[in-house]
Design a protein around this motif. Structure first.
Motif, short mmCIF file in Angstrom:
data_model
loop_
_atom_site.label_atom_id
_atom_site.label_comp_id
_atom_site.label_asym_id
_atom_site.label_seq_id
_atom_site.Cartn_x
_atom_site.Cartn_y
_atom_site.Cartn_z
N MET A 1 59.27 17.74 100.82
CA MET A 1 60.12 18.80 100.02
C MET A 1 61.50 18.54 100.80
SD MET A 1 60.07 21.30 98.10
CE MET A 1 58.41 21.74 97.92
N HIS A 2 62.60 18.50 99.90
CA HIS A 2 63.96 18.62 100.36
C HIS A 2 64.51 19.77 101.17
CE1 HIS A 2 64.26 14.47 98.78
NE2 HIS A 2 63.85 15.02 97.70
N THR A 3 64.96 19.55 102.26
CA THR A 3 65.57 20.70 102.96
C THR A 3 67.35 20.56 102.80
OG1 THR A 3 65.83 19.28 105.10
CG2 THR A 3 64.04 20.86 104.56
N GLY A 41 60.36 20.27 94.49
CA GLY A 41 60.57 19.29 95.35
C GLY A 41 61.00 17.96 94.87
N ALA A 42 61.01 18.11 93.35
CA ALA A 42 61.62 16.70 92.82
C ALA A 42 62.91 16.17 93.24
CB ALA A 42 61.66 16.87 91.22
N ASP A 43 63.12 14.87 93.32
CA ASP A 43 64.12 14.20 93.86
C ASP A 43 65.48 14.35 93.08
OD1 ASP A 43 62.98 12.83 96.44
OD2 ASP A 43 61.91 11.87 94.91
N MET A 44 65.01 14.17 91.67
CA MET A 44 66.01 14.33 90.68
C MET A 44 65.77 15.16 89.33
SD MET A 44 67.27 10.40 90.62
CE MET A 44 65.73 9.69 90.97
N ILE A 45 66.88 16.09 88.90
CA ILE A 45 66.70 16.61 87.77
C ILE A 45 67.36 15.92 86.80
CG2 ILE A 45 67.28 18.68 86.35
CD1 ILE A 45 66.82 20.32 88.93
N LEU A 46 66.85 15.65 85.60
CA LEU A 46 67.47 14.70 84.50
C LEU A 46 67.72 15.72 83.45
CD1 LEU A 46 68.46 12.13 83.13
CD2 LEU A 46 66.12 11.93 82.24
#
Ligand code: KIV
Length: 279
Positions: A1-3, A41-46
């Motif tokens: 999960m990104h913070t 927690g996805a790294d990117m949204i397209l």
């Protein structure tokens, strides 16, 4: 999960062979979907031009315009996700002149994207370079590039012959050299995706390109089982929300017809007790 907010340098350096975790990218076209993808927690949204098919019901992606993509990027950006927002440049927004392409890309950045995605290989190199020179990060897209559907004669697996595979490898090198920080590989043999991934310094993000890419991307509605259409082989649906949704909607319709909705707890009551006396 990104913070913290995911950055382009983070994605650019995410090569699995260097010990990085595989990247995850999921499409989103509006505020609630962007919230969900970010919370997952996805790294990117397209913000994919697949919205033409998935959300607007068209047969291909060719109908969406730069204004449509701007509109949906704004909705996604309003969710203020930590995931990096990448928006597709739609067909004809980068096919005429370099200056038109840079202006189109800038509209998407002003709408809230951090990067843009462009379909095509060597023939798009100059445009990719020009957009990168304007400080706009670019993701490439090779293989089954949906904007070429008419040229391909349908949505078909690409680069099945040795000659086509060689061309795709060359295209990937050119797109990397032009400045792209990642490349989406769509619907190509897994062994070719593995080869491209091994040759490139930047990460590959696969969709129908096997397990050896540096990341994977899927369409939001496919992951959740929201679409009704037949799904391609490379899709895995982790839920069947369309079925659940129809069940819930049917319950509403039934409760309305049988006067069970709204119940007292869904109703505002007269606190004074005097309104009933009005004639
Ligand atoms: O538009 C889109 O959703 C895409 C993905 C399929 C990669 O380009």
């Amino acid at each position: 999960m990104h913070t913290e907010r995911v950055t382009v340098p983070f994605v650019r350096s995410s090569k699995v062979r260097n010990g990085a975790e595989p990247l995850s990218m999921i499409t989103a076209y509006d505020f609630p979907a962007a919230r969900m993808v970010d919370r997952a927690g996805a790294d990117m949204i397209l913000v994919g031009d697949s919205l033409a098919m998935v959300v607007l019901g068209h047969a291909d992606t060719l109908s969406v315009t730069i204004s449509d993509m701007e509109h949906h990027t704004r909705a996604v950006a309003a969710a203020r996700p930590l995931s990096l927002i990448v928006t597709d440049m739609p067909w004809m927004s980068y096919h005429t002149t370099k200056s038109e392409a840079v202006k189109s890309a800038a509209r998407l950045i002003r709408a809230g994207a951090a990067a843009v995605k462009i379909e095509g290989g060597a023939k798009r190199a100059k445009v990719i370079r020009a957009i990168c020179d304007a400080e706009i990060p670019v993701v490439g897209h090779l293989g089954l590039t949906p904007q070429s559907v008419n040229e391909f004669g349908g949505f078909k697996v690409q680069a099945k012959s040795v000659e086509e595979a060689r061309r795709l490898i060359d295209d990937a090198m050119v797109v990397q050299d032009a400045g792209a920080f990642a490349i989406v590989l769509e619907a190509i043999p897994d062994i070719l995706a593995k080869l491209v991934t091994a040759k490139l310094e930047i990460p590959t993000i696969g969709i129908g390109a096997g397990i050896d890419c540096d990341g994977q991307v899927l369409v939001f509605h496919d992951v959740l089982g929201l679409g009704e259409a037949k799904r391609p082989k490379f899709v895995k649906s982790y839920a069947e929300l369309a079925t659940l949704g129809v069940e819930a909607l049917s319950m509403f319709v039934k409760e309305v017809r049988t006067s069970r909705f709204p119940a007292p707890e869904n109703t505002y009551h007269d606190a004074t007790g005097e309104i009933a006396n009005l004639s």
